[in-house]
Write a protein that holds these residues in place. Structure first.
Motif, short mmCIF file in Angstrom:
data_model
loop_
_atom_site.label_atom_id
_atom_site.label_comp_id
_atom_site.label_asym_id
_atom_site.label_seq_id
_atom_site.Cartn_x
_atom_site.Cartn_y
_atom_site.Cartn_z
N ALA A 201 6.43 34.20 2.15
CA ALA A 201 7.01 35.52 1.97
C ALA A 201 5.90 36.57 1.92
O ALA A 201 5.03 36.51 1.06
N LEU A 202 5.95 37.47 2.88
CA LEU A 202 4.97 38.57 2.91
C LEU A 202 3.54 38.06 2.86
O LEU A 202 2.69 38.61 2.15
N GLY A 203 3.29 36.99 3.60
CA GLY A 203 1.94 36.46 3.69
C GLY A 203 1.51 35.60 2.51
O GLY A 203 0.37 35.15 2.47
N VAL A 204 2.40 35.38 1.58
CA VAL A 204 2.09 34.55 0.42
C VAL A 204 2.83 33.23 0.55
O VAL A 204 4.00 33.18 0.90
N LYS A 205 2.11 32.15 0.23
CA LYS A 205 2.71 30.82 0.28
C LYS A 205 3.09 30.37 -1.12
O LYS A 205 2.27 30.38 -2.04
N TYR A 206 4.34 29.97 -1.28
CA TYR A 206 4.83 29.47 -2.56
C TYR A 206 5.12 27.99 -2.42
O TYR A 206 5.84 27.58 -1.50
N ASP A 207 4.57 27.19 -3.32
CA ASP A 207 4.79 25.74 -3.34
C ASP A 207 5.67 25.38 -4.52
O ASP A 207 5.44 25.83 -5.65
N TYR A 208 6.65 24.53 -4.26
CA TYR A 208 7.53 24.01 -5.31
C TYR A 208 7.43 22.49 -5.29
O TYR A 208 7.38 21.88 -4.21
N TRP A 209 7.46 21.89 -6.50
CA TRP A 209 7.29 20.45 -6.60
C TRP A 209 8.37 19.84 -7.48
O TRP A 209 8.79 20.44 -8.47
N GLY A 210 8.76 18.63 -7.11
CA GLY A 210 9.62 17.86 -7.97
C GLY A 210 8.81 17.10 -9.00
O GLY A 210 7.57 17.18 -9.02
N GLN A 211 9.49 16.34 -9.83
CA GLN A 211 8.82 15.66 -10.95
C GLN A 211 8.19 14.34 -10.54
O GLN A 211 7.38 13.79 -11.28
N GLY A 212 8.53 13.84 -9.37
CA GLY A 212 7.96 12.58 -8.87
C GLY A 212 8.88 11.40 -9.07
O GLY A 212 9.64 11.34 -10.05
N ALA A 213 8.81 10.46 -8.14
CA ALA A 213 9.60 9.23 -8.21
C ALA A 213 8.68 8.06 -7.91
O ALA A 213 7.98 8.05 -6.88
N GLN A 214 8.68 7.08 -8.80
CA GLN A 214 7.80 5.92 -8.62
C GLN A 214 8.40 4.96 -7.61
O GLN A 214 9.57 4.58 -7.70
N VAL A 215 7.58 4.57 -6.65
CA VAL A 215 7.94 3.54 -5.68
C VAL A 215 6.92 2.42 -5.82
O VAL A 215 5.71 2.65 -5.68
N GLU B 171 0.81 -1.23 0.00
CA GLU B 171 0.00 0.00 0.00
C GLU B 171 0.84 1.28 0.00
O GLU B 171 0.29 2.37 -0.12
N ASP B 172 2.16 1.13 0.11
CA ASP B 172 3.04 2.29 -0.02
C ASP B 172 3.34 2.59 -1.49
O ASP B 172 3.98 3.61 -1.79
N THR B 173 2.90 1.74 -2.37
CA THR B 173 3.12 1.95 -3.80
C THR B 173 2.45 3.23 -4.27
O THR B 173 1.24 3.44 -4.05
N ALA B 174 3.23 4.11 -4.87
CA ALA B 174 2.72 5.41 -5.30
C ALA B 174 3.84 6.17 -6.00
O ALA B 174 5.00 5.75 -5.98
N VAL B 175 3.48 7.30 -6.59
CA VAL B 175 4.48 8.26 -7.04
C VAL B 175 4.72 9.22 -5.88
O VAL B 175 3.77 9.78 -5.32
N TYR B 176 5.96 9.37 -5.51
CA TYR B 176 6.34 10.22 -4.39
C TYR B 176 6.88 11.55 -4.93
O TYR B 176 7.77 11.57 -5.78
N TYR B 177 6.34 12.63 -4.37
CA TYR B 177 6.72 13.97 -4.82
C TYR B 177 7.37 14.74 -3.68
O TYR B 177 6.86 14.76 -2.55
N CYS B 178 8.46 15.38 -4.01
CA CYS B 178 9.12 16.28 -3.07
C CYS B 178 8.43 17.64 -3.16
O CYS B 178 8.09 18.10 -4.25
N ASN B 179 8.27 18.27 -2.01
CA ASN B 179 7.60 19.57 -1.95
C ASN B 179 8.40 20.53 -1.08
O ASN B 179 8.94 20.15 -0.06
N GLY B 180 8.46 21.78 -1.54
CA GLY B 180 9.08 22.83 -0.74
C GLY B 180 8.11 23.98 -0.58
O GLY B 180 7.38 24.31 -1.53
N VAL B 181 8.09 24.58 0.58
CA VAL B 181 7.17 25.68 0.86
C VAL B 181 7.98 26.90 1.32
O VAL B 181 8.84 26.78 2.19
N ARG B 182 7.68 28.01 0.71
CA ARG B 182 8.30 29.27 1.13
C ARG B 182 7.20 30.27 1.44
O ARG B 182 6.27 30.43 0.67
#
Length: 119
Positions: A101-115, A88-99
């Motif tokens: 700044a001045l009350g705004v949330k920025y999300d960054y994503w990787g391309q994904g890795a299949q597990v 059940e851990d089988t999935a595409v895993y995505y890395c995420n970064g959050v920044r």
């Protein structure tokens, strides 16, 4: 602009281990938190684990005690160590970064890795 690149996915048998890596260009110092999400076929993307810039971590209940998130600031890399893997851990895993700044949330994503966890 932060770019995230995952590596380390693959096929593993139930009970096995894998380590995912997420390398951040532009440095992870500008990010308030980084995390790993996963998305199984036909399901929504969900949070697996998160680590803040201060080192605090939190995990989804389904992975507590089996997965560990860590970060190496010198290498601008975040890791997800996955032990005692289940099908059940089988999935595409995505890395995420959050920044934030001045009350705004920025999300960054990787391309994904299949597990894939299968015998």
């Amino acid at each position: 602009q932060v770019q995230l690149v995952e590596s380390g996915g693959g096929l593993v048998q139930p009970g096995g281990s894998l380590r995912l890596s997420c390398a951040a260009s532009g440095g992870i110092f500008s990010l308030n938190a980084m995390g790993w999400y996963r998305q199984a076929p036909g399901k929504q993307r969900v949070l697996v684990a998160r680590i803040t810039s201060g080192g605090s971590t939190n995990y989804a209940d389904s992975v507590k005690g089996r997965f560990t998130i860590s970060r190496d600031n010198a290498k601008n890399t975040v890791y997800l160590q996955m032990n005692s893997l289940k099908p059940e851990d089988t999935a595409v895993y995505y890395c995420n970064g959050v920044r934030l700044a001045l009350g705004v949330k920025y999300d960054y994503w990787g391309q994904g890795a299949q597990v894939t966890v299968s015998s």
